[in-house]
Design an enzyme around this catalytic site. Sequence first.
Site, PDB file in Angstrom:
ATOM      1  N   THR A 112      48.953  11.967 -16.478  1.00  0.00           N
ATOM      2  CA  THR A 112      47.761  11.285 -16.984  1.00  0.00           C
ATOM      3  C   THR A 112      46.655  11.276 -15.938  1.00  0.00           C
ATOM      4  O   THR A 112      45.486  11.491 -16.261  1.00  0.00           O
ATOM      5  CB  THR A 112      48.113   9.843 -17.410  1.00  0.00           C
ATOM      6  OG1 THR A 112      49.281   9.870 -18.229  1.00  0.00           O
ATOM      7  CG2 THR A 112      46.977   9.210 -18.190  1.00  0.00           C
TER       8      THR A 112
ATOM      9  N   CYS B 177      37.116  20.411  -9.384  1.00  0.00           N
ATOM     10  CA  CYS B 177      35.811  19.900  -8.946  1.00  0.00           C
ATOM     11  C   CYS B 177      34.988  20.927  -8.184  1.00  0.00           C
ATOM     12  O   CYS B 177      33.920  20.611  -7.676  1.00  0.00           O
ATOM     13  CB  CYS B 177      35.991  18.650  -8.082  1.00  0.00           C
ATOM     14  SG  CYS B 177      36.555  18.978  -6.404  1.00  0.00           S
TER      15      CYS B 177
ATOM     16  N   ALA C 225      51.112  -3.277 -14.037  1.00  0.00           N
ATOM     17  CA  ALA C 225      50.841  -4.136 -12.887  1.00  0.00           C
ATOM     18  C   ALA C 225      49.413  -3.965 -12.379  1.00  0.00           C
ATOM     19  O   ALA C 225      48.652  -4.933 -12.269  1.00  0.00           O
ATOM     20  CB  ALA C 225      51.853  -3.836 -11.784  1.00  0.00           C
TER      21      ALA C 225
ATOM     22  N   CYS D 233      38.209  24.459  -5.682  1.00  0.00           N
ATOM     23  CA  CYS D 233      39.072  23.593  -6.501  1.00  0.00           C
ATOM     24  C   CYS D 233      38.775  23.828  -7.984  1.00  0.00           C
ATOM     25  O   CYS D 233      37.625  23.833  -8.409  1.00  0.00           O
ATOM     26  CB  CYS D 233      38.831  22.120  -6.143  1.00  0.00           C
ATOM     27  SG  CYS D 233      39.695  20.964  -7.232  1.00  0.00           S
TER      28      CYS D 233
ATOM     29  N   CYS E 116      38.344  15.556  -5.003  1.00  0.00           N
ATOM     30  CA  CYS E 116      38.992  14.959  -6.170  1.00  0.00           C
ATOM     31  C   CYS E 116      40.499  14.856  -5.905  1.00  0.00           C
ATOM     32  O   CYS E 116      40.982  15.304  -4.867  1.00  0.00           O
ATOM     33  CB  CYS E 116      38.693  15.777  -7.426  1.00  0.00           C
ATOM     34  SG  CYS E 116      39.641  17.311  -7.554  1.00  0.00           S
TER      35      CYS E 116
ATOM     36  N   ASN F 155      51.828   7.649 -13.846  1.00  0.00           N
ATOM     37  CA  ASN F 155      52.291   9.043 -13.772  1.00  0.00           C
ATOM     38  C   ASN F 155      51.141   9.983 -13.430  1.00  0.00           C
ATOM     39  O   ASN F 155      49.977   9.701 -13.701  1.00  0.00           O
ATOM     40  CB  ASN F 155      52.937   9.444 -15.093  1.00  0.00           C
ATOM     41  CG  ASN F 155      51.942   9.430 -16.231  1.00  0.00           C
ATOM     42  OD1 ASN F 155      51.253  10.416 -16.461  1.00  0.00           O
ATOM     43  ND2 ASN F 155      51.818   8.304 -16.942  1.00  0.00           N
TER      44      ASN F 155
ATOM     45  N   CYS G  83      59.400  10.488 -10.046  1.00  0.00           N
ATOM     46  CA  CYS G  83      59.881   9.276 -10.672  1.00  0.00           C
ATOM     47  C   CYS G  83      60.157   8.254  -9.583  1.00  0.00           C
ATOM     48  O   CYS G  83      60.986   8.478  -8.713  1.00  0.00           O
ATOM     49  CB  CYS G  83      61.140   9.587 -11.456  1.00  0.00           C
ATOM     50  SG  CYS G  83      61.540   8.327 -12.628  1.00  0.00           S
TER      51      CYS G  83
ATOM     52  N   CYS H 252      42.071  18.200  -5.162  1.00  0.00           N
ATOM     53  CA  CYS H 252      41.828  18.650  -3.782  1.00  0.00           C
ATOM     54  C   CYS H 252      42.815  17.996  -2.821  1.00  0.00           C
ATOM     55  O   CYS H 252      43.339  18.637  -1.914  1.00  0.00           O
ATOM     56  CB  CYS H 252      40.438  18.243  -3.301  1.00  0.00           C
ATOM     57  SG  CYS H 252      39.031  19.016  -4.071  1.00  0.00           S
TER      58      CYS H 252
ATOM     59  N   ASP I 228      46.675   0.991 -23.236  1.00  0.00           N
ATOM     60  CA  ASP I 228      48.067   1.078 -22.796  1.00  0.00           C
ATOM     61  C   ASP I 228      48.946   1.536 -23.956  1.00  0.00           C
ATOM     62  O   ASP I 228      48.665   1.252 -25.117  1.00  0.00           O
ATOM     63  CB  ASP I 228      48.557  -0.272 -22.271  1.00  0.00           C
ATOM     64  CG  ASP I 228      49.874  -0.134 -21.519  1.00  0.00           C
ATOM     65  OD1 ASP I 228      49.836  -0.001 -20.289  1.00  0.00           O
ATOM     66  OD2 ASP I 228      50.945  -0.139 -22.168  1.00  0.00           O
TER      67      ASP I 228
HETATM   68 ZN   LIG Z   1      38.842  18.997  -6.319  1.00  0.00          ZN
END
Ligand SMILES: [Zn+2]
Lengths: 339, 67
Positions: free
Chosen positions: A129, A243, A34, A240, A166, A126, A181, A169, A55
């Site tokens: 990824t 990052c 979507a 972190c 990020c 998800n 889910c 964080c 995809d």
């Molecule tokens: Zn971070």
Amino acid sequence: METRYSRQTLFKPIGEKGQHLLQQKHVLIIGAGALGTGNAENLVRAGVGTVTIVDRDYVEKSNLQRQQLYSEQDAFERLPKAVAAKTRLEAINSQVDIRAHVLDIRKEELEGLLKGIDLLIDATDNFDTRLIINDLTQKNDIPWIYGACVGSYGLSFTVIPKDTPCLHCLMETIPLGGATCDTAGIIAPAVQMVVAHQTTEAMKLLVNDKASLRKRLISFDLWKNEQSTIDVSSLKNKHCLSCGTKPTYPFLSFEKQLKSSVLCGRDSVQIRPSDIMTRDLQALKEQLSHLEGKVESNPYLVTFFHQKHRLVFFLDGRVLIHGTSDISEARTIYHQIIG
Amino acid sequence: MFIQVNGKKDEVPESLHTIADLLSHYGLDKKVVIVEQNGVIIDKTTHSETLLTADDQLEFVHFVGGG
Ligand SMILES: [Zn+2]
């Protein structure tokens, strides 16, 4: 003068100069569901130079309610989403270089695709990824735009390496291994609202108007008439692991364990053979024809109807097993059939 | 008591004392959520100690995975 982009160049923050910049940029969109189809259509219409879309799935009827690039024919033919999206996008704007990959994105695949990319748009479904995207874009200094939605709710955040916090964080305690889910359904306008935020932020970045970026985490619920934005700059954590000052990119090593995964809310399991490979679909068809069950195919995948299960084999080696959400059962079926 | 949540006024039971109580009232206690109270982000580890006051302005953003 070309009229194609006239309404966009009349818009002052873009102008002829911005249009020229757009035409030199390369955007990578991960996911052609979507959010992916919405962002891709906007960016291709806007005249971004190159759009790569990736995809792992194929078009099904239940996608047509909100995945705006697909038709009934695509679902009937079970075309891979990346392939169907490319065809439609090229019909919309032949001036854009559109590249499509039928792939399940993990670290190795994404690393290869990031070369020369100006911006990445998250259209995945998800967190596994997304966290790989988060680590790899930090490592390669590429901005990316998180977007997600469920029901009538959606949210978005633009991650600029060295500048903003990020995703790691922001989320701190992350559902590692993807326990999230979403099975609450989704209405198309919630998708389009997230897409509107993502594409607009993308345009600002692509025309180098960083000052106009939103800089805040935004969420909304269209059905409950709620909207919220939070200034999250204070959440940038110098410790972190993704990052901070001494990054270890933890999600780039975690992903190695994910060989099989349950697809959210779909009663399906994906099996990924341990080495990336190409599957010889012609030989597979021949092999399956000796077994009990119907075989259907197109140039990109082979479908095998086996008792109450349906197995879909992709060129890149992956298999989707529909009709179970039990990984060990799925593996058993896989080995029964493939050996 | 009345509070302001994501731009909307809402009446919540007086029995809610902390941010953690409020999150479970809204069904957000199991979610990854960022909470801002009167312009300040409240650290996750202190949700169950941070008190709620009438007329508080709260912003909640919770993370979802769909797309
Ligand atoms: Zn971070």
